[in-house]
Design an enzyme around this catalytic site. Sequence first.
Site, PDB file in Angstrom:
ATOM      1  N   ASP A  16       0.839  -1.196   0.000  1.00 18.52           N
ATOM      2  CA  ASP A  16       0.000   0.000   0.000  1.00 18.52           C
ATOM      3  C   ASP A  16       0.881   1.256   0.000  1.00 18.52           C
ATOM      4  O   ASP A  16       1.865   1.339   0.739  1.00 18.52           O
ATOM      5  CB  ASP A  16      -0.889  -0.014   1.247  1.00 18.52           C
ATOM      6  CG  ASP A  16      -1.896   1.113   1.256  1.00 18.52           C
ATOM      7  OD1 ASP A  16      -2.717   1.188   0.331  1.00 18.52           O
ATOM      8  OD2 ASP A  16      -1.866   1.919   2.213  1.00 18.52           O
ATOM      9  N   GLU A  68       1.595  -0.737  -5.120  1.00 18.64           N
ATOM     10  CA  GLU A  68       0.658   0.331  -5.456  1.00 18.64           C
ATOM     11  C   GLU A  68       1.495   1.605  -5.497  1.00 18.64           C
ATOM     12  O   GLU A  68       1.697   2.268  -4.483  1.00 18.64           O
ATOM     13  CB  GLU A  68      -0.459   0.467  -4.413  1.00 18.64           C
ATOM     14  CG  GLU A  68      -1.467   1.544  -4.773  1.00 18.64           C
ATOM     15  CD  GLU A  68      -2.132   2.208  -3.577  1.00 18.64           C
ATOM     16  OE1 GLU A  68      -3.237   2.748  -3.746  1.00 18.64           O
ATOM     17  OE2 GLU A  68      -1.557   2.218  -2.481  1.00 18.64           O
TER      18      GLU A  68
END
Length: 545
Positions: free
Chosen positions: A213, A278
């Site tokens: 993330d 990401e």
Amino acid sequence: MTAATHPTPLTSDDDWWRSAVVYQVYVRSFADANGDGVGDLRGIRERLPYLRDLGVDALWLTPFYTSPQIDAGYDVADHRDVDPLFGSLTDFDAMITDAHALGLRIIVDLVPNHTSSAHPWFTAALAADPGSAERERYLFADGRGEQGELPPNDWESIFGGPAWTRVADGQWYLHLFDPAQPDLNWRHPEVRAEFEDVLRFWLDRGVDGFRIDVAHGMIKAEGLPDVGFNSMTTGQRQSELLGKGRLPYFDQDEVHDIYRAWRPILDSYPGGRMAVAEAWAETPQRLARYIGPDELHQAFSFDFLDAIWSADSFRKVIDTALAESTIVGAPTTWVLSNHDRQRHVTRYGDGEVGLRRARAAALLMLALPGCAYVYQGEELGLPEVLDLPDELRQDPAFLRTGESRDGCRVPIPWSGELAPYGFGPEGGELSWLPAPATWRALSVAAQAGMPGSTLELYRAALRIRHEHPALAGTTGGVTWLETEPGVLAFRRTAGDTVLTCVVNISGAEVTIDGHGRPIVASADLTEQGAGHVLPVDAAAWFERR
């Protein structure tokens, strides 16, 4: 906390991730086993046969760790345990054991940019004095102004409002997201050692990979310089700058040191353990730096998700992504929807038009070389839920910006005529977000075995993708074919076998000839002479052997 059982990893193919189809499970919205209205690990375990039969290779699970759930679990209070809302470590171990037995791999979400404000480290930091060792793990700073009453700089939160919150003793702490998500100081060796241990903890439990993330965000520019938002044009939002490489808290060069330390850890475990970023960057060249034999295995290609419904848009994005993948020697990752973006049925026009286009886009994506990520429910053709009552919305960005991601997070429908459509056991609580009445026709039970349904289209396409020599594995690059305007056509080959994918975005039906027999199509084809008529906003795969 229970002891790790070290489930046996799948070891048949260390390069499985190069051509895998990964199914994103938004844990709280997938399946509810205990009837409390929230999805859980037992619910996932019970639905594993469905995912095997769908034809995916791996599951990516959104955060299930101990958390106050301010940001749906992306505010982590304990990176080594399961939140009771979702079950226990015993439930996790049972789920991953069953998944591996069914040939499914498990990727878990790692959230390293920040912790929850309920994390023991942060509660210790609040209790300690300015300049203390406890505060060094985070990004605390003195304010500006005569009394330190102004934030240390002009940074804004991704969720809206200032990125700084003041504590009782007058210092400020940084949070690029919600105030309940304080950013860690990744220049601190204790922070780096902590996450290296977290990686090993889950690898020891058998996980096959990690989705990182905010992979571009852990390192902030030295001195925390201003961005200059006051000079921005009226109405310009920080979201427009997100990932563009213009912000001193994203895509700093030092972030790559972190991944160069992580890669040997991943490589030390058997079975092809992997990590996907990401990550957003200003240029394809900077994004490519996250990928390689000494860093991460993949980075999401968000440009494909952002492509508009246009042949030119898709062609440009695909060409760019394939060129980048060639440079770094890693596969491209394709994605149409996820838990942070409006579902592509709605982005493409909503209603019947949006669904027709979404089905065609699925065949386009699944025919491309590389790895594809499917967001839960897209195989059912689910649209965005646009009319959720404001009082039920839980996205922390909603109260700060008025924008909400809750519409793509509504629990998926499994069966039955009434909400929550088999999401939980009979007699259980209603789902944490309500599904609309129209979804009863989109449930798994309503579509399973129904010719022409979106579910059966995905099942057929995924089966062919795995079995067809021109699509299986990493063989067969893309060769574009000359077409009329508004039509995309490319072929992939393996020996004498040729598979051609054609997508009609021209606005009028077109006749397809010379590519062999159709093997799957997103809409009904009609024969015309030796060819077939492909309707508007439709796609088909043709085979010639």
